[in-house]
Design a protein around this motif. Structure first.
Motif, PDB file in Angstrom:
ATOM      1  N   ILE A   1       0.827  -1.204   0.000  1.00  0.00           N
ATOM      2  CA  ILE A   1       0.000   0.000   0.000  1.00  0.00           C
ATOM      3  C   ILE A   1       0.867   1.262   0.000  1.00  0.00           C
ATOM      4  CG2 ILE A   1      -0.338   0.189   2.506  1.00  0.00           C
ATOM      5  CD1 ILE A   1      -3.433   0.616   1.218  1.00  0.00           C
ATOM      6  N   VAL A   2       2.077   1.155   0.498  1.00  0.00           N
ATOM      7  CA  VAL A   2       2.990   2.290   0.523  1.00  0.00           C
ATOM      8  C   VAL A   2       3.302   2.735  -0.912  1.00  0.00           C
ATOM      9  CG1 VAL A   2       5.306   3.031   1.168  1.00  0.00           C
ATOM     10  CG2 VAL A   2       3.961   1.643   2.756  1.00  0.00           C
ATOM     11  N   LEU A   3       3.484   1.777  -1.820  1.00  0.00           N
ATOM     12  CA  LEU A   3       3.777   2.121  -3.212  1.00  0.00           C
ATOM     13  C   LEU A   3       2.601   2.837  -3.866  1.00  0.00           C
ATOM     14  CD1 LEU A   3       5.736  -0.999  -4.480  1.00  0.00           C
ATOM     15  CD2 LEU A   3       6.617   1.290  -4.042  1.00  0.00           C
ATOM     16  N   GLU A   4       1.393   2.453  -3.502  1.00  0.00           N
ATOM     17  CA  GLU A   4       0.216   3.119  -4.056  1.00  0.00           C
ATOM     18  C   GLU A   4       0.176   4.588  -3.617  1.00  0.00           C
ATOM     19  OE1 GLU A   4      -3.045   0.678  -2.830  1.00  0.00           O
ATOM     20  OE2 GLU A   4      -2.394  -0.990  -4.096  1.00  0.00           O
ATOM     21  N   LEU A   5       0.534   4.856  -2.373  1.00  0.00           N
ATOM     22  CA  LEU A   5       0.597   6.237  -1.888  1.00  0.00           C
ATOM     23  C   LEU A   5       1.714   7.006  -2.594  1.00  0.00           C
ATOM     24  CD1 LEU A   5       0.047   5.751   1.954  1.00  0.00           C
ATOM     25  CD2 LEU A   5      -1.552   6.742   0.293  1.00  0.00           C
ATOM     26  N   LEU A   6       2.846   6.341  -2.791  1.00  0.00           N
ATOM     27  CA  LEU A   6       3.970   6.978  -3.476  1.00  0.00           C
ATOM     28  C   LEU A   6       3.571   7.361  -4.900  1.00  0.00           C
ATOM     29  CD1 LEU A   6       6.920   7.840  -3.272  1.00  0.00           C
ATOM     30  CD2 LEU A   6       7.563   5.527  -4.021  1.00  0.00           C
ATOM     31  N   TYR A   7       2.808   6.495  -5.558  1.00  0.00           N
ATOM     32  CA  TYR A   7       2.333   6.775  -6.917  1.00  0.00           C
ATOM     33  C   TYR A   7       1.559   8.088  -6.959  1.00  0.00           C
ATOM     34  CZ  TYR A   7      -0.308   6.237 -11.279  1.00  0.00           C
ATOM     35  OH  TYR A   7      -0.868   6.430 -12.523  1.00  0.00           O
ATOM     36  N   GLU A   8       0.739   8.316  -5.958  1.00  0.00           N
ATOM     37  CA  GLU A   8      -0.087   9.525  -5.925  1.00  0.00           C
ATOM     38  C   GLU A   8       0.699  10.756  -5.481  1.00  0.00           C
ATOM     39  OE1 GLU A   8      -3.988   9.224  -4.654  1.00  0.00           O
ATOM     40  OE2 GLU A   8      -4.226   7.215  -5.474  1.00  0.00           O
ATOM     41  N   GLN A   9       1.729  10.565  -4.684  1.00  0.00           N
ATOM     42  CA  GLN A   9       2.478  11.695  -4.126  1.00  0.00           C
ATOM     43  C   GLN A   9       3.676  12.105  -4.976  1.00  0.00           C
ATOM     44  OE1 GLN A   9       3.443  10.376  -0.172  1.00  0.00           O
ATOM     45  NE2 GLN A   9       1.354  10.611   0.564  1.00  0.00           N
ATOM     46  N   ASP A  10       4.378  11.132  -5.566  1.00  0.00           N
ATOM     47  CA  ASP A  10       5.607  11.434  -6.304  1.00  0.00           C
ATOM     48  C   ASP A  10       5.806  10.384  -7.393  1.00  0.00           C
ATOM     49  OD1 ASP A  10       8.166  11.919  -7.255  1.00  0.00           O
ATOM     50  OD2 ASP A  10       9.040  12.246  -5.273  1.00  0.00           O
ATOM     51  N   GLU A  11       5.262  10.674  -8.556  1.00  0.00           N
ATOM     52  CA  GLU A  11       5.275   9.699  -9.646  1.00  0.00           C
ATOM     53  C   GLU A  11       6.695   9.290 -10.040  1.00  0.00           C
ATOM     54  OE1 GLU A  11       3.973  10.404 -13.981  1.00  0.00           O
ATOM     55  OE2 GLU A  11       2.162   9.755 -12.923  1.00  0.00           O
ATOM     56  N   THR A  12       7.624  10.228 -10.050  1.00  0.00           N
ATOM     57  CA  THR A  12       8.996   9.907 -10.434  1.00  0.00           C
ATOM     58  C   THR A  12       9.633   8.949  -9.438  1.00  0.00           C
ATOM     59  OG1 THR A  12       9.237  12.012 -11.574  1.00  0.00           O
ATOM     60  CG2 THR A  12      11.271  10.874 -10.974  1.00  0.00           C
ATOM     61  N   ALA A  13       9.442   9.196  -8.152  1.00  0.00           N
ATOM     62  CA  ALA A  13       9.975   8.286  -7.137  1.00  0.00           C
ATOM     63  C   ALA A  13       9.326   6.912  -7.266  1.00  0.00           C
ATOM     64  CB  ALA A  13       9.744   8.865  -5.740  1.00  0.00           C
ATOM     65  N   TRP A  14       8.036   6.893  -7.552  1.00  0.00           N
ATOM     66  CA  TRP A  14       7.319   5.630  -7.751  1.00  0.00           C
ATOM     67  C   TRP A  14       7.897   4.870  -8.946  1.00  0.00           C
ATOM     68  CZ3 TRP A  14       4.290   4.128 -11.956  1.00  0.00           C
ATOM     69  CH2 TRP A  14       3.544   2.961 -11.789  1.00  0.00           C
ATOM     70  N   LEU A  15       8.160   5.584 -10.053  1.00  0.00           N
ATOM     71  CA  LEU A  15       8.749   4.940 -11.225  1.00  0.00           C
ATOM     72  C   LEU A  15      10.115   4.349 -10.904  1.00  0.00           C
ATOM     73  CD1 LEU A  15       7.845   7.431 -14.079  1.00  0.00           C
ATOM     74  CD2 LEU A  15       7.197   5.019 -13.957  1.00  0.00           C
ATOM     75  N   GLU A  16      10.924   5.089 -10.168  1.00  0.00           N
ATOM     76  CA  GLU A  16      12.237   4.584  -9.769  1.00  0.00           C
ATOM     77  C   GLU A  16      12.103   3.332  -8.901  1.00  0.00           C
ATOM     78  OE1 GLU A  16      13.820   8.149  -8.029  1.00  0.00           O
ATOM     79  OE2 GLU A  16      14.621   8.845  -9.956  1.00  0.00           O
ATOM     80  N   ALA A  17      11.131   3.337  -8.005  1.00  0.00           N
ATOM     81  CA  ALA A  17      10.896   2.166  -7.157  1.00  0.00           C
ATOM     82  C   ALA A  17      10.458   0.971  -8.002  1.00  0.00           C
ATOM     83  CB  ALA A  17       9.842   2.487  -6.085  1.00  0.00           C
ATOM     84  N   MET A  18       9.581   1.215  -8.984  1.00  0.00           N
ATOM     85  CA  MET A  18       9.135   0.128  -9.863  1.00  0.00           C
ATOM     86  C   MET A  18      10.317  -0.434 -10.659  1.00  0.00           C
ATOM     87  SD  MET A  18       5.882  -0.339  -9.389  1.00  0.00           S
ATOM     88  CE  MET A  18       6.363  -0.005  -7.709  1.00  0.00           C
ATOM     89  N   ALA A  19      11.166   0.447 -11.172  1.00  0.00           N
ATOM     90  CA  ALA A  19      12.333   0.010 -11.947  1.00  0.00           C
ATOM     91  C   ALA A  19      13.277  -0.827 -11.080  1.00  0.00           C
ATOM     92  CB  ALA A  19      13.063   1.222 -12.528  1.00  0.00           C
TER      93      ALA A  19
END
Length: 142
Positions: A1-19
């Motif tokens: 669920i933390v990643l879902e919040l990150l997606y909404e708050q900071d898309e670039t950080a979320w993309l880096e986490a996904m990568a």
């Protein structure tokens, strides 16, 4: 669920986490719902950009040809820029196929745009597109 919040708050950080997760093979930890949506949106954006760049390019090609005595450096620069950008995008076979599929619609829009920008009657411009995709991406003919 933390990643879902990150997606909404900071898309670039979320993309880096996904990568990072994908590179580490931690596929079960990927935010697959948002990742699927993001990838689909990215593909749509790329298709819209191809269409838009085709319209801009063909608008300026039409303005270059009609009337030729009003040719300017700005028009030439725009043509060169759009050709360069489209050429890079169309290295993707999928986007090249999309460009060919929407070519006629992009020309119709460019024709209307050229008439608006030049304040010439739309009838001055050809009804059917006079080019093929490779010609539009080629060099300016003086």
């Amino acid at each position: 669920i933390v990643l879902e919040l990150l997606y909404e708050q900071d898309e670039t950080a979320w993309l880096e986490a996904m990568a990072t997760l994908a590179a580490d093979g931690r596929l079960s930890e990927l935010d697959t719902v948002n990742l699927a949506e993001y990838l689909a949106d990215t593909a749509k954006r790329d298709r819209r950009e191809v269409f838009s760049r085709l319209v801009v390019l063909m608008t300026h090609l039409l303005k270059w040809e009609h009337p030729p005595d009003r040719r300017g450096g700005s028009c030439r620069g725009t043509i060169r820029e759009q050709r360069r950008e489209l050429g890079q995008m169309l290295e993707s076979r999928t986007l090249r196929n999309h460009a060919m599929a929407v070519f006629g619609d992009a020309f119709a829009e460019a024709r209307r745009q050229a008439a608006d920008e030049t304040e010439l009657e739309i009838a001055v411009f050809p009804i059917d597109d006079p080019w093929e995709l490779n010609q539009v991406l080629g060099e300016i003919q003086e």
